[in-house]
Structures are given as C-alpha cells and as structure tokens.
Design a protein around this motif. Structure first.
Motif, short mmCIF file in Angstrom:
data_model
loop_
_atom_site.label_atom_id
_atom_site.label_comp_id
_atom_site.label_asym_id
_atom_site.label_seq_id
_atom_site.Cartn_x
_atom_site.Cartn_y
_atom_site.Cartn_z
N GLY A 98 37.98 93.36 -30.64
CA GLY A 98 37.94 92.47 -31.79
C GLY A 98 36.72 91.57 -31.68
O GLY A 98 36.14 91.41 -30.60
N HIS A 99 36.34 90.96 -32.79
CA HIS A 99 35.15 90.10 -32.79
C HIS A 99 35.32 88.89 -31.87
O HIS A 99 34.37 88.45 -31.22
CB HIS A 99 34.85 89.64 -34.22
N TYR A 100 36.54 88.35 -31.81
CA TYR A 100 36.75 87.16 -30.98
C TYR A 100 36.60 87.51 -29.50
O TYR A 100 36.05 86.70 -28.73
CB TYR A 100 38.14 86.58 -31.25
N GLY A 101 37.05 88.68 -29.09
CA GLY A 101 36.92 89.07 -27.69
C GLY A 101 35.47 89.23 -27.27
O GLY A 101 35.08 88.80 -26.18
N ILE B 180 44.16 90.92 -45.50
CA ILE B 180 44.41 89.84 -44.55
C ILE B 180 44.87 90.41 -43.21
O ILE B 180 44.42 89.99 -42.14
CB ILE B 180 45.46 88.85 -45.10
N THR B 181 45.78 91.39 -43.25
CA THR B 181 46.28 91.97 -42.00
C THR B 181 45.17 92.71 -41.26
O THR B 181 45.06 92.61 -40.03
CB THR B 181 47.45 92.92 -42.28
N ASN B 182 44.33 93.43 -41.98
CA ASN B 182 43.23 94.14 -41.34
C ASN B 182 42.18 93.18 -40.81
O ASN B 182 41.60 93.39 -39.74
CB ASN B 182 42.59 95.14 -42.31
N TYR B 183 41.93 92.12 -41.56
CA TYR B 183 40.94 91.11 -41.14
C TYR B 183 41.38 90.46 -39.83
O TYR B 183 40.57 90.28 -38.91
CB TYR B 183 40.77 90.07 -42.24
N ALA B 184 42.66 90.11 -39.74
CA ALA B 184 43.16 89.48 -38.52
C ALA B 184 43.04 90.43 -37.33
O ALA B 184 42.72 90.02 -36.21
CB ALA B 184 44.62 89.06 -38.72
N MET B 185 43.30 91.71 -37.56
CA MET B 185 43.17 92.69 -36.48
C MET B 185 41.73 92.83 -36.03
O MET B 185 41.43 92.84 -34.82
CB MET B 185 43.69 94.05 -36.94
N LEU B 186 40.79 92.93 -36.98
CA LEU B 186 39.39 93.08 -36.62
C LEU B 186 38.84 91.83 -35.96
O LEU B 186 37.91 91.91 -35.15
CB LEU B 186 38.57 93.42 -37.87
N SER C 110 45.20 102.76 -31.74
CA SER C 110 44.09 102.83 -30.79
C SER C 110 43.92 101.52 -30.03
O SER C 110 43.39 101.51 -28.92
CB SER C 110 42.78 103.19 -31.51
N ARG C 111 44.39 100.41 -30.61
CA ARG C 111 44.34 99.13 -29.91
C ARG C 111 45.58 98.92 -29.04
O ARG C 111 45.48 98.49 -27.89
CB ARG C 111 44.18 97.98 -30.93
N TYR C 112 46.74 99.21 -29.60
CA TYR C 112 47.97 99.02 -28.82
C TYR C 112 47.98 99.88 -27.56
O TYR C 112 48.48 99.46 -26.52
CB TYR C 112 49.20 99.36 -29.67
N GLU C 113 47.44 101.08 -27.64
CA GLU C 113 47.51 101.97 -26.49
C GLU C 113 46.58 101.55 -25.37
O GLU C 113 46.61 102.13 -24.28
CB GLU C 113 47.22 103.42 -26.90
N LYS C 114 45.75 100.54 -25.60
CA LYS C 114 44.89 100.00 -24.54
C LYS C 114 45.58 98.89 -23.76
O LYS C 114 45.02 98.37 -22.81
CB LYS C 114 43.58 99.46 -25.14
N ALA C 115 46.79 98.47 -24.15
CA ALA C 115 47.58 97.43 -23.47
C ALA C 115 47.07 96.03 -23.82
O ALA C 115 46.38 95.38 -23.04
CB ALA C 115 47.61 97.64 -21.96
N ILE C 116 47.43 95.58 -25.01
CA ILE C 116 47.08 94.23 -25.47
C ILE C 116 48.05 93.22 -24.85
O ILE C 116 49.23 93.52 -24.65
CB ILE C 116 47.15 94.16 -27.01
N GLN D 138 47.20 84.09 -31.73
CA GLN D 138 45.91 84.02 -32.43
C GLN D 138 45.96 84.79 -33.74
O GLN D 138 45.50 84.30 -34.79
CB GLN D 138 44.80 84.57 -31.54
N ALA D 139 46.50 86.02 -33.69
CA ALA D 139 46.57 86.84 -34.90
C ALA D 139 47.45 86.18 -35.95
O ALA D 139 47.14 86.22 -37.15
CB ALA D 139 47.10 88.23 -34.55
#
Length: 813
Positions: A185-188, A263-269, A369-375, A382-383
C-alpha cells in the motif's frame, strides 16, 4: 504494483527536488525492486485541452464534422466523427506528434496533419480509449468523444496538467515484497521512505466509535479470522466519487466504479488492508464469520457460481453466505444500484486459508493477493479510519448506526535477542551501538541494549512472519546502513582437486552429440501434456499426475513421458518441414511416491530425467529412417564416453508399430524404447504425411565411463584389409547375433579385427524365406603384411563359423 508518487507524498514530505533515479535506486537497494519509473505526463505529450467554437457539416462525408477548435491562442480546423460534439465543449486534442490508438485498438500511431475526405485536419479530437483513459472516463457508447467540460481550465492547457496526470508512477516487482505485507500500500512504502531518509511520517489517526450499538459480529473461527470490524451506516447512495479519488485509483491500476466501491478500494490501495461494503438492507440479522458447509452455494460479483467446501471461510448472515472471506463479495448482497445503507467490512484473515480458497476457485483478486501475504490485524484500524474519513466527506448526511470491533486473537509483537559481537562478525563491520539503535527505531522497532546483548521488539506490521530470528534483524541493520557502504573484503581459498561431475557432463555431452554430430534440433516443451497426445501415445493414465489448477482444461496431465509432447512438436513442425529430427532432455514425473531424503514422513512424486527424440520424414523409407535412429543411439556411447547401449526385443511399446521396434538396454536392464510410431497412433496425433521414428530413454540410468578405463592402442603397424562377404540368413536373423557369432567370446579368426554391417537385400535373386546380408570384415596382422591367400583363409574361417552357428549359406549370385 503501481504507486503514485503524489499519493505517497500525502504521508511523507519527499523533497520536490529529489533525484527520482536515486529514490528508485535507494528503494531497490534497501527495500523493494523498482522495475520502472514512469513520468506519466509523457504519455500525453502534444495533447491539450481544446474548446469547440464552431461545428460544420463535412462537405464529402455524412458522419464527419469539421470543428473549429481553440487550442490556446489559435483556432484550428479538425475533422471528427464524434457523436456528442457540441459548441463550447472542452475536448482532448492530440496535436501533431502525439501518440494515440485508433478507436483504442491496434498499434500506437503518431498524429500528423492530414486531409480527411478532402478537408485539411489539424490533429485529432479524441475519445477516452484512444489516449489510454478508457477506464478513467468510460464511454457510454461507440464514437463518443471525451467531454472535459467539467474541468474549468483554459484552452491550450496541457492535458496532463488539466487532468492531474503530471505524476510519477513507481512500478514495484511484486516478487520482491512477497515477504513484506506491510509494503502492499502507499502508506507502507511511505513509511519505508521516511525511514530511509529520516523524514517525518504522517499518522493515520484511529477512529473512535461513539457510544454503544446493537450491531453485532460473530466470529466462529478465530484462527481463520483474528479480527473483524463491521460498521453500519445510513445516508449513502450510489454516485460518482470525486475525480481526485478516481484519478488515484486509476493510476494504481484499478478501475473506478462508484463512490461506495471506490472508497473501499482507495482505503486498500492506501493502507494495504482490503475493505468491503455490503448493502445493509440485504443482510439479515447479524454478520457471522464461519466455515462454509459442504455444498453451500455462493454467487460472486464476477458471476461465478460456487459450490463451497468446508475449508472455505465465508461471511454469512442468517440466510447463508454473502461473501467469500478475503477473496470477493457476493453478487446479491454487495453494493447495488439502489443501496441506501451499508455495512463496511474491515477485517483480517489468516493467510494460508485465503490462498487455498483463491487457488481452489481460480479467483485471485486484489484483496486475496494481499491477505495471503499475512497482513497484521492492527492495520484494520488505519483502513477503518481512512474509509470513514472519506465516507463522511462524500456523504455529509452520513450516520454511523452501529460499530462492532471483534478482535479475538491479538497479535503478539515478535521479540528477538541479538549478540552485538555476532552482529559485527556477520556484517563484517563494527557499527556504533547508537547507529544500530537509530536505524532500527526508524523502522518502528523498540531496541534495548545492555552490554553485548540487544533486545529487539518488532512493530506489529513486521510481526506476521517477516521478523522472527536474529538474522532478520541483521538484514534490517545492513539494508538501512546501506549494502553499498560495506567494503569488499578479500578472502583466501584453496582448491585441492578438480571436481569432476561425470554424470552432469554426460548429459551435456549427449545433448552436444545429438545437436552437433547428429544435426538434431533441441526443443523445449511445457511440463504438462495435451490430452489428445496423452490418449494417443500412452497406454493409459495410470501413474500420471494432474495439476490442481491447469492452464487449460485439456492440459491437466503432468509430463510422465517425453513422447506425447514430442509428437505434438512433430505435428506443429510438419506444416513447415517434411524431413527433420528433434530431441528433448527434461524431467518426467510419475505418481510413484517415495520418501523425501530430508523428511521420511514426506511422500513426493518421482522425478527422473529422460532423453527423447523424434525422426520425421516424408522422403525417406522406413528402413532408412530406422537405421538413422538406431545409428544415433548405437554410436552415442562412443562419442559421449559412457557404457554402451544394446538393443533387444522383449516388450513392444504401446505406441510402436508391430514390427519396427526395439528395447534399449544397458547391460541386462531395459532403460528405454525406440520404434516407428504406429499408423493408428500417428493418425490420432494428427501426423498426416510423415513417418515418425521415436526413442526415449531414462538418462538417470546412463553410466559415464571413468577416465582410468580408457586404454591407449597403437594404430596398425601393418596394412589392414576390408573384405566383403555376402551370405544368406533366415529372415529373422538379427545383426547383433551375426556380430556375436563373428567376434563373440571366441573369434572366428585370430586375424579378424572387426566386422561391420554393409547392406541387407531381399528380392528375386534371393531364395524364398531368406535374406542376403553383406558384411565387411577387417583383417590384419600385428606382425606382417598378409598375403591374399591368408586374407581369404581368414574370411573362409568367418563363413565357416556363420554356417555352423547360424545356418548361413554363401550367396552365389
């Protein structure tokens, strides 16, 4: 993954004058691989905003119009076929030199001044898909021109400036951050840049719910769903999101849809934590996170109808599943055209379960693809905060009617102890303790140093498997200090003896022999086989492994033999050649499980290396083709320094002709087969006009010769003579038997050096039930030059031996 630099700057104040090449280099050397830095405005060079001043009919075309367009200080005539042209309309004008795609299709073309049906036209008035903006500005119908009237900018404004496309996109290699879920994500990425350059990082403040509510969430499987936040809201509707939000979503490679979804996609990105919104009027009772029941049905947003299994995690209400957890929402309960109330989902799911589900249904998404990386579960806060911020900005009448945060399995921050002496030894450099402490603290670590011991506590976003041992801490220190700042250290090593890997050299020697000496072409095929060739060539599918998610329905079988793929290669090459030979060296797999050498409890498919080849010709007769193939195999040992192959007839391969076939043996063991592809098999494969000779052997069975077994032999000191004899044999007599009779355990003559096959003849001049074989005898002595009488006597001894051993007769004609 694509990242917008302007979006990253929302969270960290990157200097405006920073060298972007250096930024990309620093990120690549320390964190993730930056594959490309794209100046987005370059896509829109020579494109400006134009204002249509006048529209006239084209004198020579009913569907074209001649528009007088103000492009900034001057008016130009542009011929256009758009169906929605209006005077005063702002449009995207591609001036000469711009690059567009006609109607959004085909190869890019450079715009030039031209005549259209006899009328001069300056440039082009563009539709959105012609300039690559079809997802950002979707057209409702064909030939619709991009209407920019909502953008209050003067004529002549560069298009990139008018549409906020003057940005820099960083393209990150996803593989380089597979073990870094905090960077999705952009914040990371902003947090990483802040640490690299010691810059302040903006904080995303947590949302604080007001009071209590009756809204409830139940988690039935805490191991699969450590945290689930549900927020119930009213006062919303389906409408377009602000252009700034659409623009950023598009830059990140996704498609804007509507405000609620955006909004949901924006928060994810932004944060890297996926979110989802349900239509609250379609949710009955409360939300439950549970395992699916076997056979439960769920229709997804993409139209897929699933029959679920017990391993699937679902979001459900009292009526049944409404979403496939962590993968995709259901079509009946997500955002609909008449949605007025929503339930926002911000959740954390266990990674391996999401990966299994996504693969099971071939349905990988941005969320999975994000969840399977172990968030980490803490990121949900934050989201949630960012989502509610935009809900309130876009819907001033919004009311939060319920909020439930079920955090059932707290994340424990990883703690690691590191000896500073060990760290200095592994780094190859002694760094001051304060430098080490500062580098780690910039990354969010808590550090305590006491004597030679450093106790490190990782932040939550690095505690889901990324940081677990002291070597991980060492990596963090090294990359933050800078790999290029460590001086190269010379080291000494000694090579006691050469490593001679004869088995590996043998495979290479065989490939060189087949390619260079035999003129065969090496091919590379996929590790899966087409069902057509599997059914045609193999006797059955016993022992053939299958892919769980094949690339196509008819490509599910994993290669258990090289021959099906070689036959497919023959079919493809038959279109262009009528005489060719090919070979392949590759692994084959079979469902004959054997224990792992590392773990006896593991059972793995058997893997072996095979060598296979095909000789295909529409010009040579079968006899010639057979001898060519057999000759290649027979002489292989001589040129590759391995133990000799022999040929016998013991068991016919299923794919071979009834007569023309041989088993390939090494000693007493059968290691392969060769033969003519049977007519029925050839037709099933689709081979039309070629005769095909195939061979396949187990390369792992081949045994290279040790160099010590080589013996020096003098060239003949006295002349040797070749003497040809022709004799009649039974029709089934094999050359190997004839050779053994001549040069077997007891040679027919002491003067005989060698015997070789010359020719075989069957015809009118040969008695019925017989064949004539011509044999070339090499006769010589190590002591003197032989007389003709001695040579003929030696040949007579050979013929006598053949008469006695095989019933041969001297051919008189």
């Amino acid at each position: 993954m694509k990242l917008s630099l302007s979006w990253i700057r929302d969270y960290v104040a990157i200097p405006e004058n920073i060298d972007l090449k250096k930024l990309a280099y620093d990120l690549t050397m320390s964190t993730v691989e930056v594959e490309d830095v794209e100046y987005l405005a370059q896509r829109f060079e020579h494109m400006v905003v134009g204002v249509i001043q006048q529209i006239q009919a084209h004198p020579n075309a009913d569907k074209l119009r001649v528009c007088k367009v103000d492009i900034g200080g001057e008016s130009k005539d542009i011929v256009c076929g758009g169906i929605n042209l209006q005077e005063g309309m702002r449009v995207a004008v591609s001036c000469p030199g711009a690059v567009v795609r006609w109607h959004g299709e085909g190869e890019p073309v450079v715009i030039k001044n031209s005549k259209l049906r006899g009328v001069e036209s300056f440039g082009m008035i563009c539709a959105s898909d012609e300039i690559g903006l079809g997802d950002l500005f979707p057209a409702s119908q064909e030939a619709e021109i991009l209407d920019l009237s909502a953008f209050d900018v003067p004529a002549g404004t560069p298009l990139a400036e008018a549409l906020d496309l003057d940005d820099v996109l960083l393209e990150i290699d996803n593989k380089s951050m597979t073990n870094r879920p905090d960077l999705w994500g952009h914040y990371g990425i902003a947090r990483e840049i802040a640490a690299l350059y010691d810059l302040p990082l903006a904080e995303i403040k947590a949302y604080e719910p007001d009071g209590q509510s009756d809204f409830q969430v139940e988690i039935a499987d805490p191991d699969r769903c450590p945290r689930y936040i549900g927020v119930e809201m009213s006062g919303v509707e389906v409408k377009a999101s602000p252009y700034r939000m659409q623009n950023r979503i598009w830059k990140a490679g996704m498609r804007p849809i509507n405000a609620l979804v955006d909004i949901t996609n924006y928060a994810m990105l932004a944060t890297g934590n996926p979110t989802h919104a349900f239509d609250a009027d379609h949710i009955t009772d409360h939300i439950t996170v549970r395992r699916a029941a076997a056979g439960e049905a769920l229709a997804l947003l993409n139209g897929k109808e699933l029959a679920l299994c017990e391993d699937d995690l679902v979001i459900a209400d009292s009526q049944g599943p409404v979403a496939l957890a962590g993968v995709m929402g259901g079509s009946k309960d997500s955002i609909l055209s008449d949605t007025k109330r929503v339930i926002l989902e911000v959740a954390n799911f266990e990674s391996t379960g999401i990966r299994r589900t996504a693969l099971r249904y071939d349905n990988r998404t941005e969320a999975s693809s994000r969840y399977e990386k172990a968030i980490d579960p803490e990121r949900c806060a934050q989201a949630l905060a960012l989502s509610l911020q935009y809900f309130k900005e876009l819907y001033p009448e919004l009311k939060v009617t319920g909020c439930c945060d079920r955090y059932v399995k707290k994340l424990r921050r990883e703690e690691v102890d590191v000896d500073l002496t060990w760290l200095a030894r592994r780094l190859g450099k002694q760094l001051p303790n304060e430098v080490i402490r500062r580098k780690l603290e910039l990354l969010g670590f808590d550090v305590e140093i006491s004597g030679d011991r450093m106790h490190v506590t990782a932040p939550t976003w690095r505690s889901t498997g990324d940081i677990s041992m002291k070597d991980d801490v060492m990596e963090e220190v090294a990359r933050m200090y800078g790999y290029d700042r460590f001086e190269a250290t010379a080291f000494t090593t000694a090579f006691d003896r050469a490593i001679n890997q004869k088995d590996q050299d043998l495979i290479r020697n065989i490939k060189e022999y087949l390619a260079l000496r035999c003129g065969m072409q090496e091919v590379y095929t996929y590790p899966w086989m087409n069902d057509v060739f599997v059914d045609a060539v193999l006797p059955d599918r016993e022992g053939v492994l299958k892919l769980a998610t094949p690339p196509a329905p008819d490509l599910s079988c994993i290669r258990s033999s090289l021959l099906p793929n070689l036959c497919e290669a023959v079919v493809k090459n038959e279109r262009y050649f009528n005489d060719f030979s090919i070979f392949e060296e590759a692994q084959v797999f079979s469902d004959k499980n054997y224990g792992s050498p590392y773990d006896e409890s593991e059972s793995l498919p058997q893997q072996r290396r095979h060598i296979g080849g095909a000789f295909a010709s529409g010009k040579k007769d079968i006899t010639e083709l057979f001898r060519e193939a057999k000759g290649v195999l027979a002489y292989m040992s001589r040129y590759t320094h391995m133990e000799s192959l022999t040929f016998r007839k013991e068991e016919k391969p299923a794919w071979a002709d009834n007569v023309v076939w041989l088993n390939i043996c090494l000693g007493d063991e059968r290691i392969g087969d060769m033969g003519l592809l049977a007519k029925k098999v050839s037709m099933a494969c689709g081979v039309r006009n070629l005769s095909v000779m195939l061979f396949e052997l187990d390369a792992t069975k081949l045994r290279p010769l040790k160099s010590r077994t080589n013996r020096f032999a003098h060239l003949a000191e006295y002349p040797e003579t070749d003497y040809d004899i022709s004799m009649l044999f039974d029709p089934d007599a094999a050359w190997t038997d004839i050779y053994d009779a001549i040069l077997g355990k007891k040679k027919a003559s002491a003067l005989l050096k060698d015997a070789s096959f010359v020719d075989e003849y069957r015809g009118k001049q040969v008695p019925a039930g017989k064949k004539s074989v011509t044999i070339r005898l090499t006769i010589g002595s190590e002591e003197k030059t032989l007389t003709s009488q001695e040579i003929e006597a030696a040949a007579e001894q050979v013929m006598k031996k053949l008469r006695k051993a095989m019933g041969a007769e001297l051919r008189t004609q």
